[in-house]
Write a protein that holds these residues in place. Structure first.
Motif, PDB file in Angstrom:
ATOM      1  N   ARG A   1      28.899  36.045  40.416  1.00 45.51           N
ATOM      2  CA  ARG A   1      28.625  35.115  41.353  1.00 45.51           C
ATOM      3  C   ARG A   1      27.906  33.795  40.994  1.00 45.51           C
ATOM      4  O   ARG A   1      28.279  32.692  41.388  1.00 45.51           O
ATOM      5  N   GLU A   2      27.078  34.025  39.987  1.00 42.96           N
ATOM      6  CA  GLU A   2      26.198  32.917  39.457  1.00 42.96           C
ATOM      7  C   GLU A   2      27.388  31.892  38.635  1.00 42.96           C
ATOM      8  O   GLU A   2      27.024  30.733  38.675  1.00 42.96           O
ATOM      9  N   HIS A   3      28.508  32.485  38.262  1.00 42.31           N
ATOM     10  CA  HIS A   3      29.235  31.481  37.824  1.00 42.31           C
ATOM     11  C   HIS A   3      30.467  31.326  38.463  1.00 42.31           C
ATOM     12  O   HIS A   3      31.550  31.027  37.691  1.00 42.31           O
ATOM     13  N   GLY A   4      30.569  31.431  39.798  1.00 42.57           N
ATOM     14  CA  GLY A   4      31.479  30.677  40.610  1.00 42.57           C
ATOM     15  C   GLY A   4      32.526  31.803  41.245  1.00 42.57           C
ATOM     16  O   GLY A   4      33.306  31.342  42.036  1.00 42.57           O
ATOM     17  N   PHE A   5      32.561  32.982  40.768  1.00 41.26           N
ATOM     18  CA  PHE A   5      33.402  34.059  41.355  1.00 41.26           C
ATOM     19  C   PHE A   5      32.551  34.440  42.575  1.00 41.26           C
ATOM     20  O   PHE A   5      31.823  35.502  42.420  1.00 41.26           O
ATOM     21  N   THR A   6      32.629  33.748  43.804  1.00 39.96           N
ATOM     22  CA  THR A   6      31.925  34.093  44.843  1.00 39.96           C
ATOM     23  C   THR A   6      32.102  35.308  45.857  1.00 39.96           C
ATOM     24  O   THR A   6      31.505  35.765  46.315  1.00 39.96           O
ATOM     25  N   GLU A   7      33.589  35.673  45.447  1.00 38.04           N
ATOM     26  CA  GLU A   7      33.827  37.090  45.935  1.00 38.04           C
ATOM     27  C   GLU A   7      34.213  38.010  44.908  1.00 38.04           C
ATOM     28  O   GLU A   7      35.298  38.127  44.438  1.00 38.04           O
ATOM     29  N   PRO A   8      33.164  38.604  44.122  1.00 44.33           N
ATOM     30  CA  PRO A   8      33.719  39.499  42.950  1.00 44.33           C
ATOM     31  C   PRO A   8      34.701  40.639  43.508  1.00 44.33           C
ATOM     32  O   PRO A   8      35.614  40.977  42.585  1.00 44.33           O
ATOM     33  N   GLN A   9      34.816  41.205  44.611  1.00 48.02           N
ATOM     34  CA  GLN A   9      35.752  41.898  45.045  1.00 48.02           C
ATOM     35  C   GLN A   9      37.291  41.397  44.620  1.00 48.02           C
ATOM     36  O   GLN A   9      38.210  42.211  44.484  1.00 48.02           O
ATOM     37  N   GLU A  10      37.445  40.127  44.639  1.00 48.11           N
ATOM     38  CA  GLU A  10      38.930  39.632  44.579  1.00 48.11           C
ATOM     39  C   GLU A  10      39.213  39.683  42.991  1.00 48.11           C
ATOM     40  O   GLU A  10      40.408  39.506  42.753  1.00 48.11           O
ATOM     41  N   VAL A  11      38.293  39.854  42.104  1.00 44.55           N
ATOM     42  CA  VAL A  11      38.705  40.073  40.780  1.00 44.55           C
ATOM     43  C   VAL A  11      38.376  41.611  40.200  1.00 44.55           C
ATOM     44  O   VAL A  11      38.628  41.988  39.034  1.00 44.55           O
ATOM     45  N   ARG A  12      38.048  42.317  41.142  1.00 41.91           N
ATOM     46  CA  ARG A  12      38.093  43.823  40.798  1.00 41.91           C
ATOM     47  C   ARG A  12      39.373  44.589  40.530  1.00 41.91           C
ATOM     48  O   ARG A  12      40.239  43.988  41.509  1.00 41.91           O
ATOM     49  N   PRO A  13      39.691  45.486  39.769  1.00 42.03           N
ATOM     50  CA  PRO A  13      40.757  46.163  39.565  1.00 42.03           C
ATOM     51  C   PRO A  13      41.171  46.986  40.833  1.00 42.03           C
ATOM     52  O   PRO A  13      40.175  47.442  41.565  1.00 42.03           O
ATOM     53  N   ASP A  14      42.271  47.699  40.911  1.00 44.37           N
ATOM     54  CA  ASP A  14      42.621  48.553  41.980  1.00 44.37           C
ATOM     55  C   ASP A  14      42.403  49.885  41.528  1.00 44.37           C
ATOM     56  O   ASP A  14      42.518  50.977  42.379  1.00 44.37           O
ATOM     57  N   ALA A  15      42.429  50.141  40.145  1.00 49.66           N
ATOM     58  CA  ALA A  15      42.147  51.415  39.705  1.00 49.66           C
ATOM     59  C   ALA A  15      41.407  50.978  38.249  1.00 49.66           C
ATOM     60  O   ALA A  15      41.561  50.095  37.473  1.00 49.66           O
ATOM     61  N   LEU A  16      40.550  51.861  37.779  1.00 47.38           N
ATOM     62  CA  LEU A  16      39.751  51.647  36.445  1.00 47.38           C
ATOM     63  C   LEU A  16      39.869  53.059  35.771  1.00 47.38           C
ATOM     64  O   LEU A  16      39.785  54.120  36.177  1.00 47.38           O
TER      65      LEU A  16
ATOM     66  N   ALA B   1      35.136  46.885  31.082  1.00 47.12           N
ATOM     67  CA  ALA B   1      35.989  47.084  32.301  1.00 47.12           C
ATOM     68  C   ALA B   1      35.128  47.521  33.327  1.00 47.12           C
ATOM     69  O   ALA B   1      35.362  47.206  34.742  1.00 47.12           O
ATOM     70  N   ALA B   2      34.055  48.514  33.044  1.00 46.08           N
ATOM     71  CA  ALA B   2      33.463  48.994  34.171  1.00 46.08           C
ATOM     72  C   ALA B   2      32.442  48.044  34.535  1.00 46.08           C
ATOM     73  O   ALA B   2      31.912  47.928  36.136  1.00 46.08           O
ATOM     74  N   THR B   3      31.878  47.102  33.937  1.00 46.58           N
ATOM     75  CA  THR B   3      31.165  45.984  34.503  1.00 46.58           C
ATOM     76  C   THR B   3      31.657  45.006  35.479  1.00 46.58           C
ATOM     77  O   THR B   3      31.241  44.807  36.661  1.00 46.58           O
ATOM     78  N   LEU B   4      33.004  44.875  35.255  1.00 44.99           N
ATOM     79  CA  LEU B   4      33.903  44.071  36.120  1.00 44.99           C
ATOM     80  C   LEU B   4      34.072  44.974  37.437  1.00 44.99           C
ATOM     81  O   LEU B   4      34.109  44.401  38.331  1.00 44.99           O
ATOM     82  N   ALA B   5      34.405  46.241  37.300  1.00 43.25           N
ATOM     83  CA  ALA B   5      34.881  46.966  38.336  1.00 43.25           C
ATOM     84  C   ALA B   5      33.957  47.559  39.300  1.00 43.25           C
ATOM     85  O   ALA B   5      34.220  48.056  40.163  1.00 43.25           O
ATOM     86  N   THR B   6      32.765  47.345  39.103  1.00 44.80           N
ATOM     87  CA  THR B   6      31.522  47.986  39.604  1.00 44.80           C
ATOM     88  C   THR B   6      30.648  46.750  40.164  1.00 44.80           C
ATOM     89  O   THR B   6      30.669  45.509  39.745  1.00 44.80           O
ATOM     90  N   ALA B   7      29.481  46.937  40.581  1.00 44.33           N
ATOM     91  CA  ALA B   7      28.581  46.336  41.223  1.00 44.33           C
ATOM     92  C   ALA B   7      27.588  45.752  40.060  1.00 44.33           C
ATOM     93  O   ALA B   7      26.979  44.800  40.282  1.00 44.33           O
ATOM     94  N   SER B   8      27.755  46.349  38.888  1.00 46.93           N
ATOM     95  CA  SER B   8      27.097  46.045  37.577  1.00 46.93           C
ATOM     96  C   SER B   8      27.219  44.401  37.192  1.00 46.93           C
ATOM     97  O   SER B   8      25.943  43.932  37.056  1.00 46.93           O
TER      98      SER B   8
ATOM     99  N   LEU C   1      32.605  39.162  30.301  1.00 47.65           N
ATOM    100  CA  LEU C   1      32.878  39.614  31.524  1.00 47.65           C
ATOM    101  C   LEU C   1      33.338  38.373  32.210  1.00 47.65           C
ATOM    102  O   LEU C   1      34.407  38.650  33.082  1.00 47.65           O
ATOM    103  N   LEU C   2      33.059  37.011  32.225  1.00 49.37           N
ATOM    104  CA  LEU C   2      33.846  36.155  32.903  1.00 49.37           C
ATOM    105  C   LEU C   2      35.162  35.876  32.568  1.00 49.37           C
ATOM    106  O   LEU C   2      36.088  35.555  33.330  1.00 49.37           O
TER     107      LEU C   2
END
Length: 285
Positions: free
Chosen positions: A132-147, A119-126, A83-84
């Motif tokens: 966040r625990e590993h430094g991606f403080t704004e998960p939205q910044e690494v979400r795709p624009d379409a899944l 892919a779905a784990t990264l693209a959703t709240a899952s 995931l990371l």
């Protein structure tokens, strides 16, 4: 066209390989940024399938996308290593938008089978808590624009592909109720989930079609745009469903492709996906 390679080191010391097919500027063509696609092959979190890697990338490259394949860390690596790495790959694609001629607001994520779960784990709240625990403080910044998802592993419940989930978590955590809840994608679809395209076959003997049906229902209930295609026949791991991407047949078949992997009715899915993406990206720069 140039091929770019990046190595992404996991938190456990393992490495993932990001490979990009990047169309360069040409005086003969309009010099504009292109949409991009990051591809996560399947393989049950035990490996990454080559059948769901370069053939897929080249299909979408031909349609005008800058395409990238992430061969992420699999077993013995465990969640959240892959995931990371996927999050870092998304960050790299957007960070190199100018050099790689990528439109950073038009980056799609395409996952197959267990790669679909990733892919779905990264693209959703899952995946938010782990990110966040590993430094991606704004998960939205690494979400795709379409899944986009092909015969994805979605649920950790009764219809789960148990081998994928157990391989992802390892023997120490495969029965961890909190982790299983967090990684059951259908429970974490919300209004921030990007538009979803998904396809599956009704006769998939490996990942039950109920995975996709649960995803569709969750998207519908959350008001997330979803386009789904359920094909009446076909096994698991079809890739493009062509002879070129079919598994090799039995040893006695003299290297011929497995006929169960060649399903003409399914071969339309990339065209359907491209039409979906054109609509999803229509208002994006």
């Amino acid at each position: 066209m140039r091929i770019v390679e990046k190595t992404i080191t996991g938190i456990d010391g393992s490495t993932a390989r990001l490979t990009g097919y990047v169309a360069e500027s040409s005086s003969e063509m309009a010099d504009t940024a292109r949409p991009a696609m990051l591809i996560l092959p399947g393989g049950g979190y035990a490996m990454t399938s080559e059948r769901e890697s370069d053939p897929i990338a080249l299909r979408f490259t031909a349609a005008g996308y800058q395409t990238f394949i992430l061969r992420y860390s699999c077993a013995p690596s465990r969640h959240p290593v892959a995931l990371l790495q996927a999050a870092q790959a998304m960050r790299l694609i957007r960070a190199h938008a100018d050099d790689w001629r990528v439109a950073p607001a038009r980056v799609a994520l395409l996952g197959f089978s267990a790669g679909g779960h990733l892919a779905a784990t990264l693209a959703t709240a899952s995946g938010e808590a782990a990110l966040r625990e590993h430094g991606f403080t704004e998960p939205q910044e690494v979400r795709p624009d379409a899944l986009l998802l092909a015969y994805p592993v979605i649920t950790t419940g009764p219809h789960a592909h148990r081998r994928s989930i157990s391989t992802l978590l390892g023997p120490e955590h495969r029965h961890d109720a909190a982790l299983l809840d967090m990684l059951s994608i259908e429970r974490h679809i919300d209004g921030r989930t990007p538009p979803v395209f998904v396809w599956h076959t009704m006769t998939d003997p490996t990942v039950p079609v109920e995975n996709t049906l649960m995803l569709i229902q969750a998207c519908h209930e959350a008001g997330v745009r979803v386009e789904a295609h359920l094909f009446p026949e076909g096994g698991h791991g079809l890739s493009l469903a062509t002879r070129a991407t079919a598994r090799a047949g039995s040893p006695g078949a003299a290297g011929e492709p497995d006929p169960d992997n060649v399903v003409p009715a399914v071969q339309i899915w990339p065209d359907l996906a491209l039409t979906f993406l054109a609509g999803a990206f229509a208002d994006r720069p």
